[in-house]
Design a protein around this motif. Sequence first.
Motif, short mmCIF file in Angstrom:
data_model
loop_
_atom_site.label_atom_id
_atom_site.label_comp_id
_atom_site.label_asym_id
_atom_site.label_seq_id
_atom_site.Cartn_x
_atom_site.Cartn_y
_atom_site.Cartn_z
N THR A 1 0.83 -1.20 0.00
CA THR A 1 0.00 0.00 0.00
C THR A 1 0.87 1.25 0.00
N VAL A 2 0.24 2.36 -0.36
CA VAL A 2 0.92 3.65 -0.40
C VAL A 2 0.05 4.68 0.30
N THR A 3 0.70 5.68 0.86
CA THR A 3 0.05 6.83 1.45
C THR A 3 0.77 8.08 0.97
N CYS A 4 0.23 9.24 1.28
CA CYS A 4 0.91 10.48 0.92
C CYS A 4 0.64 11.55 1.97
N ALA A 5 1.64 12.41 2.14
CA ALA A 5 1.52 13.60 2.98
C ALA A 5 1.80 14.78 2.08
N GLU A 6 0.79 15.58 1.82
CA GLU A 6 0.90 16.65 0.84
C GLU A 6 0.72 18.01 1.47
N SER A 7 1.56 18.93 1.03
CA SER A 7 1.39 20.32 1.42
C SER A 7 0.97 21.11 0.19
N GLU B 1 10.75 13.75 7.38
CA GLU B 1 9.89 13.44 8.53
C GLU B 1 8.44 13.22 8.09
N MET B 2 7.98 13.96 7.10
CA MET B 2 6.62 13.78 6.59
C MET B 2 6.44 12.39 6.00
N ALA B 3 7.41 11.94 5.20
CA ALA B 3 7.30 10.63 4.55
C ALA B 3 7.30 9.50 5.59
N LEU B 4 8.24 9.58 6.51
CA LEU B 4 8.30 8.54 7.55
C LEU B 4 7.06 8.57 8.43
N GLY B 5 6.65 9.77 8.82
CA GLY B 5 5.49 9.91 9.69
C GLY B 5 4.20 9.45 9.04
N ALA B 6 4.03 9.78 7.76
CA ALA B 6 2.82 9.37 7.06
C ALA B 6 2.78 7.85 6.90
N ARG B 7 3.91 7.27 6.53
CA ARG B 7 3.95 5.81 6.34
C ARG B 7 3.61 5.09 7.62
N LYS B 8 4.16 5.58 8.72
CA LYS B 8 3.88 4.94 10.02
C LYS B 8 2.44 5.19 10.46
N ALA B 9 1.95 6.41 10.32
CA ALA B 9 0.58 6.73 10.75
C ALA B 9 -0.46 5.94 9.95
N ALA B 10 -0.17 5.72 8.67
CA ALA B 10 -1.12 5.00 7.82
C ALA B 10 -0.92 3.49 7.85
N GLY B 11 0.22 3.05 8.35
CA GLY B 11 0.52 1.64 8.29
C GLY B 11 0.75 1.16 6.87
N ALA B 12 1.25 2.05 6.01
CA ALA B 12 1.46 1.74 4.60
C ALA B 12 2.90 1.28 4.36
N ASP B 13 3.11 0.66 3.22
CA ASP B 13 4.44 0.20 2.84
C ASP B 13 5.29 1.31 2.22
N TYR B 14 4.63 2.23 1.53
CA TYR B 14 5.33 3.31 0.84
C TYR B 14 4.64 4.64 1.16
N ALA B 15 5.43 5.72 1.11
CA ALA B 15 4.84 7.04 1.31
C ALA B 15 5.53 8.05 0.41
N ILE B 16 4.74 9.02 -0.03
CA ILE B 16 5.23 10.18 -0.77
C ILE B 16 4.94 11.40 0.09
N SER B 17 5.91 12.31 0.20
CA SER B 17 5.63 13.60 0.84
C SER B 17 6.07 14.71 -0.09
N SER C 1 9.38 7.21 1.20
CA SER C 1 9.76 6.22 2.20
C SER C 1 9.28 4.84 1.76
N GLY C 2 10.14 3.86 1.98
CA GLY C 2 9.81 2.49 1.62
C GLY C 2 9.76 1.58 2.82
N PRO C 3 9.56 0.30 2.57
CA PRO C 3 9.32 -0.66 3.64
C PRO C 3 10.42 -0.77 4.70
N GLN C 4 11.64 -0.50 4.38
CA GLN C 4 12.72 -0.64 5.37
C GLN C 4 13.09 0.70 6.02
#
Length: 164
Positions: free
Chosen positions: A23-29, A85-101, A125-128
């Motif tokens: 899964t993927v999530t995003c944190a957008e400004s 921090e946005m990418a890591l935080g979004a991925r963790k908050a969403a429980g997703a495998d990938y994130a875009i900020s 941010s990716g799975p690791q």
Amino acid sequence: MDDQQLQALSARIGEQLKQRNATVTCAESCTGGWIAKVFTDISGSSAWFERGFVTYSNEAKQQLVNVQAASLEQAGAVSEVVVREMALGARKAAGADYAISVSGIAGPDGGSAEKPVGTVWFGFSGPQDNVLTFQQHFNGDRDAVRRQSVAWALQTLYGEFLTN
């Protein structure tokens, strides 16, 4: 990249994520939820798009995706440390495998000599917990900067994380 091209790229991203059961999530400004919109334009995207965070204000960045106040004060919202921090935080908050900020200055105001209009920082941010950050400069009016930011973010997610 027009809307049809953005949708085609989003569909390719979705196919790659489904193949990986990811899964993927995003944190957008500055893009204001446009990446989430492009993802959810695809029928069945709920299988791979977890959620999106529109973190336009500094307070939203802190509350929703755990950006540190010190990072915002020292580097500003449009900075490498903040998109990291946005990418890591979004991925963790969403429980997703990938994130875009994404955080940038779309204009027409808000630019400075150090960070002119069109300056956009991206975090991935990716799975690791690996994070890649990039800075880009886009030309054009507010809509053009935002559209180019969305396209660049999707192309980079696909090319850097999903085609290997």
